[in-house]
Enzyme design. Structure first.
Site, PDB file in Angstrom:
ATOM      1  N   ASP A  60     -62.087   5.287  17.935  1.00  0.00           N
ATOM      2  CA  ASP A  60     -61.240   6.422  18.168  1.00  0.00           C
ATOM      3  C   ASP A  60     -61.695   7.446  19.041  1.00  0.00           C
ATOM      4  O   ASP A  60     -63.058   7.733  19.178  1.00  0.00           O
ATOM      5  CB  ASP A  60     -61.006   7.005  16.708  1.00  0.00           C
ATOM      6  CG  ASP A  60     -59.907   7.809  16.458  1.00  0.00           C
ATOM      7  OD1 ASP A  60     -58.886   7.597  15.923  1.00  0.00           O
ATOM      8  OD2 ASP A  60     -59.839   8.764  17.256  1.00  0.00           O
TER       9      ASP A  60
ATOM     10  N   VAL B 114     -59.039   3.438  24.934  1.00  0.00           N
ATOM     11  CA  VAL B 114     -58.584   2.007  25.058  1.00  0.00           C
ATOM     12  C   VAL B 114     -57.674   2.125  26.499  1.00  0.00           C
ATOM     13  O   VAL B 114     -57.179   1.271  27.109  1.00  0.00           O
ATOM     14  CB  VAL B 114     -57.342   1.532  24.082  1.00  0.00           C
ATOM     15  CG1 VAL B 114     -58.321   1.525  22.766  1.00  0.00           C
ATOM     16  CG2 VAL B 114     -56.097   2.507  23.740  1.00  0.00           C
TER      17      VAL B 114
ATOM     18  N   ASN C  84     -54.463  -0.920  17.295  1.00  0.00           N
ATOM     19  CA  ASN C  84     -53.622  -0.335  16.468  1.00  0.00           C
ATOM     20  C   ASN C  84     -53.619   1.479  17.147  1.00  0.00           C
ATOM     21  O   ASN C  84     -52.560   2.310  16.960  1.00  0.00           O
ATOM     22  CB  ASN C  84     -54.503   0.214  15.196  1.00  0.00           C
ATOM     23  CG  ASN C  84     -53.994   1.480  14.543  1.00  0.00           C
ATOM     24  OD1 ASN C  84     -52.777   1.540  13.893  1.00  0.00           O
ATOM     25  ND2 ASN C  84     -54.523   2.604  14.428  1.00  0.00           N
TER      26      ASN C  84
ATOM     27  N   TYR D  92     -41.474   6.192  23.141  1.00  0.00           N
ATOM     28  CA  TYR D  92     -42.398   5.440  22.222  1.00  0.00           C
ATOM     29  C   TYR D  92     -41.681   3.720  21.855  1.00  0.00           C
ATOM     30  O   TYR D  92     -42.319   3.229  21.758  1.00  0.00           O
ATOM     31  CB  TYR D  92     -42.365   6.147  20.901  1.00  0.00           C
ATOM     32  CG  TYR D  92     -43.016   5.586  19.662  1.00  0.00           C
ATOM     33  CD1 TYR D  92     -44.302   5.598  19.676  1.00  0.00           C
ATOM     34  CD2 TYR D  92     -42.408   5.076  18.754  1.00  0.00           C
ATOM     35  CE1 TYR D  92     -44.827   4.905  18.503  1.00  0.00           C
ATOM     36  CE2 TYR D  92     -42.804   4.394  17.613  1.00  0.00           C
ATOM     37  CZ  TYR D  92     -44.083   4.415  17.468  1.00  0.00           C
ATOM     38  OH  TYR D  92     -45.000   3.930  16.514  1.00  0.00           O
TER      39      TYR D  92
ATOM     40  N   LYS E 186     -43.457   0.261  22.095  1.00  0.00           N
ATOM     41  CA  LYS E 186     -43.639  -0.607  21.111  1.00  0.00           C
ATOM     42  C   LYS E 186     -42.719  -2.025  21.327  1.00  0.00           C
ATOM     43  O   LYS E 186     -43.085  -2.959  20.864  1.00  0.00           O
ATOM     44  CB  LYS E 186     -43.064  -0.075  19.805  1.00  0.00           C
ATOM     45  CG  LYS E 186     -44.134   0.996  19.265  1.00  0.00           C
ATOM     46  CD  LYS E 186     -45.520   0.424  19.131  1.00  0.00           C
ATOM     47  CE  LYS E 186     -46.510   1.438  18.824  1.00  0.00           C
ATOM     48  NZ  LYS E 186     -47.949   1.113  18.599  1.00  0.00           N
TER      49      LYS E 186
ATOM     50  N   ALA F 127     -45.355   3.843   7.067  1.00  0.00           N
ATOM     51  CA  ALA F 127     -46.057   4.581   6.301  1.00  0.00           C
ATOM     52  C   ALA F 127     -45.858   6.129   6.446  1.00  0.00           C
ATOM     53  O   ALA F 127     -45.936   6.270   7.455  1.00  0.00           O
ATOM     54  CB  ALA F 127     -47.762   3.830   6.170  1.00  0.00           C
TER      55      ALA F 127
ATOM     56  N   THR G  84     -47.733   8.927   7.604  1.00  0.00           N
ATOM     57  CA  THR G  84     -49.256   9.304   8.028  1.00  0.00           C
ATOM     58  C   THR G  84     -49.144  10.363   8.838  1.00  0.00           C
ATOM     59  O   THR G  84     -48.056  11.128   9.083  1.00  0.00           O
ATOM     60  CB  THR G  84     -49.570   8.142   8.979  1.00  0.00           C
ATOM     61  OG1 THR G  84     -48.425   8.178  10.227  1.00  0.00           O
ATOM     62  CG2 THR G  84     -49.463   6.716   8.605  1.00  0.00           C
TER      63      THR G  84
END
Length: 295
Positions: A37, A64, A90, A154, A158, A186, A188
């Site tokens: 992270d 990343v 992720n 976004y 994806k 989820a 989050t």
């Protein structure tokens, strides 16, 4: 005996939320985990928690979005644990914007993390996995790639991740490396910023309810499963159908604007596709369907 005993796994974006759940579940299943992270404090917290449970984990703060840094994420796993068996791609960003108001700098950043980050880390992982005979890559996509309001950039990233997954599955099939994508739903931190998402996702749909799917795809029990896009919202688990050439397929020696219009007016308009996650019906198709419904 855990289903990941003896394996070493990298989870990017693992400092919180879904990534943290993936890392914790992998460790409890016996894997040694690199908790990556860009927030070093959060990464070390998760790694420390894994070690407290008796697991093996190290923190990585490399980004990343830089290919040399992505190499270091994978390199950390190989140097610390001797191999790399699984990668969970992720790390990702999200924000809402009307497309005509979107900010070019924000678009560039989200593409660098959500698309290039997946590519760079995936490339590094492939090289390491080929050296040891194979492995599993799990890319985190999203049902948003179907199309979602205020999430154009976004959703595009994806969609790119889903496409990458299918291409990589083909390229890596003979290398012993499986590549699948997961579309998690989820409650989050990422969706707390969004009133739309907050309304759509119940608070009891926690990241931990999605993590078992990722755990399965990393393990040997998923042997023979590759090139799949799987959605899980904690209650529902299902495959996402892949794009296909839809019938009818019209043929002509050549097409011009007039013949294309004739094709849509005569045949294709009845086969127009609803679009977006909400399955919005194109106006032309609504004109065809609504009179019949009111009859």
């Amino acid at each position: 005996m855990g289903i990941l005993d003896g394996k070493a796994v990298v989870v990017t974006g693992a400092g919180r939320g879904l990534g943290e759940a993936y890392a914790m579940h992998a460790a409890r299943a016996g894997a040694a985990v690199v908790v990556n992270d860009n927030d070093g404090h959060l990464a070390e917290q998760v790694a420390a928690r894994i070690r407290e449970y008796g697991g093996r984990a190290v923190a990585s703060t490399h980004t990343v979005a830089d290919p040399s840094e992505a190499d270091k994420i994978v390199g950390t796993c190989v140097s610390e644990f001797g191999r790399l068996d699984g990668l969970v791609n992720n790390a990702g960003l999200n924000y809402e914007s009307l497309p005509w108001e979107d900010d070019p700098a924000s678009i560039r950043t989200i593409v660098e993390v959500n698309v290039l980050g997946v590519i760079y880390t995936g490339m590094a992982a492939m090289r390491a996995m080929r050296d040891t005979g194979g492995g599993s890559i799990v890319n985190i996509s999203s049902g948003a790639f179907f199309g979602q309001r205020k999430l154009g950039a976004y959703s595009a990233t994806k969609g790119a991740v889903a496409s990458l997954t299918l291409s990589w599955a083909l390229d890596l099939e003979t290398e012993g490396i499986r590549v699948n994508a997961v579309c998690p739903v989820a409650h989050t931190r990422m969706v707390w910023k969004s009133e739309r998402s907050l309304r759509a996702i119940p608070a009891d749909r926690t990241p931990g309810k999605v993590a078992p799917l990722v755990l399965f795809l990393l393990g040997d029990g998923a042997a023979g499963i590759t090139g799949q896009i799987v959605r899980c919202n904690g209650r529902q688990l299902h495959l996402i159908g892949q794009p296909y050439f839809k019938q009818p397929i019209l043929e002509s020696d050549s097409w011009d604007a007039t013949s294309v219009k004739r094709a849509f007016d005569g045949v294709l308009q009845a086969h127009l596709e609803p679009y977006g996650l909400e399955k919005r019906m194109p106006p032309r198709l609504r004109e065809l369907v609504e009179p019949s419904q009111s009859a």
